[in-house]
Design a protein around this motif. Sequence first.
Motif, short mmCIF file in Angstrom:
data_model
loop_
_atom_site.label_atom_id
_atom_site.label_comp_id
_atom_site.label_asym_id
_atom_site.label_seq_id
_atom_site.Cartn_x
_atom_site.Cartn_y
_atom_site.Cartn_z
N TYR A 16 0.83 -1.20 0.00
CA TYR A 16 0.00 0.00 0.00
C TYR A 16 0.87 1.26 0.00
O TYR A 16 0.60 2.21 -0.74
N ALA A 17 1.93 1.25 0.81
CA ALA A 17 2.83 2.40 0.87
C ALA A 17 3.51 2.63 -0.48
O ALA A 17 3.64 3.77 -0.94
N GLN A 18 3.92 1.54 -1.13
CA GLN A 18 4.55 1.66 -2.44
C GLN A 18 3.55 2.22 -3.46
O GLN A 18 3.89 3.05 -4.29
N MET A 19 2.32 1.76 -3.38
CA MET A 19 1.29 2.24 -4.30
C MET A 19 1.06 3.74 -4.09
O MET A 19 0.91 4.48 -5.07
N GLN A 20 1.07 4.17 -2.85
CA GLN A 20 0.88 5.60 -2.57
C GLN A 20 2.03 6.42 -3.13
O GLN A 20 1.84 7.53 -3.64
N LYS A 21 3.26 5.88 -3.08
CA LYS A 21 4.41 6.56 -3.67
C LYS A 21 4.23 6.68 -5.18
O LYS A 21 4.52 7.72 -5.77
N ASP A 22 3.75 5.59 -5.81
CA ASP A 22 3.52 5.61 -7.25
C ASP A 22 2.44 6.63 -7.62
O ASP A 22 2.58 7.34 -8.62
N VAL A 23 1.40 6.70 -6.82
CA VAL A 23 0.33 7.68 -7.06
C VAL A 23 0.91 9.09 -6.96
O VAL A 23 0.63 9.95 -7.80
N SER A 24 1.74 9.31 -5.96
CA SER A 24 2.36 10.62 -5.77
C SER A 24 3.24 11.00 -6.97
O SER A 24 3.19 12.14 -7.45
N GLN A 88 -4.34 12.77 -20.51
CA GLN A 88 -5.40 11.76 -20.54
C GLN A 88 -4.87 10.41 -20.05
O GLN A 88 -5.53 9.70 -19.29
N ARG A 89 -3.66 10.07 -20.50
CA ARG A 89 -3.05 8.80 -20.10
C ARG A 89 -2.83 8.77 -18.59
O ARG A 89 -3.14 7.78 -17.92
N TYR A 90 -2.32 9.87 -18.03
CA TYR A 90 -2.10 9.92 -16.58
C TYR A 90 -3.42 9.87 -15.82
O TYR A 90 -3.49 9.29 -14.73
N GLU A 91 -4.46 10.49 -16.36
CA GLU A 91 -5.78 10.42 -15.73
C GLU A 91 -6.23 8.96 -15.62
O GLU A 91 -6.72 8.52 -14.57
N THR A 92 -6.06 8.22 -16.71
CA THR A 92 -6.45 6.80 -16.72
C THR A 92 -5.62 6.02 -15.71
O THR A 92 -6.16 5.21 -14.95
N VAL A 93 -4.31 6.26 -15.71
CA VAL A 93 -3.41 5.57 -14.78
C VAL A 93 -3.80 5.88 -13.33
O VAL A 93 -3.86 4.98 -12.48
N LEU A 94 -4.08 7.14 -13.06
CA LEU A 94 -4.44 7.53 -11.69
C LEU A 94 -5.77 6.91 -11.24
O LEU A 94 -5.90 6.50 -10.08
N ASP A 96 -6.98 4.07 -12.30
CA ASP A 96 -6.66 2.66 -12.08
C ASP A 96 -5.95 2.47 -10.74
O ASP A 96 -6.28 1.56 -9.98
N MET A 97 -5.00 3.34 -10.46
CA MET A 97 -4.27 3.26 -9.19
C MET A 97 -5.21 3.50 -8.01
O MET A 97 -5.06 2.88 -6.96
N GLU A 98 -6.15 4.40 -8.18
CA GLU A 98 -7.10 4.69 -7.10
C GLU A 98 -7.96 3.47 -6.80
O GLU A 98 -8.23 3.15 -5.64
N GLN A 103 -8.84 -1.19 -3.11
CA GLN A 103 -8.81 -2.63 -2.85
C GLN A 103 -7.81 -2.95 -1.74
O GLN A 103 -8.09 -3.76 -0.85
N HIS A 104 -6.64 -2.31 -1.80
CA HIS A 104 -5.63 -2.53 -0.75
C HIS A 104 -6.15 -2.08 0.61
O HIS A 104 -5.92 -2.74 1.62
N ARG A 105 -6.86 -0.94 0.64
CA ARG A 105 -7.42 -0.47 1.91
C ARG A 105 -8.41 -1.48 2.48
O ARG A 105 -8.43 -1.74 3.69
#
Length: 126
Positions: A16-24, A88-94, A96-98, A103-105
């Motif tokens: 989860y912490a790694q995912m939050q870093k990726d989101v950041s 647009q690509r980053y919007e889609t990625v974000l 998906d990450m959200e 799910q991780h939460r």
Amino acid sequence: MAEAIQKKLKAEVEKYAQMQKDVSKSMSARQKLETQLTENNIVKEELDLLDSTNTVYKLIGPVLVKQDLDEAKATVTKRLEYINGEIQRYETVLKDMEKKSEQHREVLSSLQQEFQRAQGLAVGKV
């Protein structure tokens, strides 16, 4: 029992912490793109004010090189299209990450409850 759950919980927290870093990182990249978009829109507006009698220069390294107005406009338009596509690509990625983050939460929440139950059972046995 509680130790196994604790290990799972620790692994999920790390994921989860790694995912939050990726989101950041993705948010930061998107913000840079937004800045570039704004700058390029300003350039486009300025180029639209010019007519064919004006001279346009392009900075290449330390040198200013004369450039055709239509070529400059085409370059800025293509750059704007590219930047919009990347946003647009980053919007889609974000998004998906959200979803993955949510799910991780949920997994973390269920593991925490399971761990608390296991600790409660261990205390009851002692």
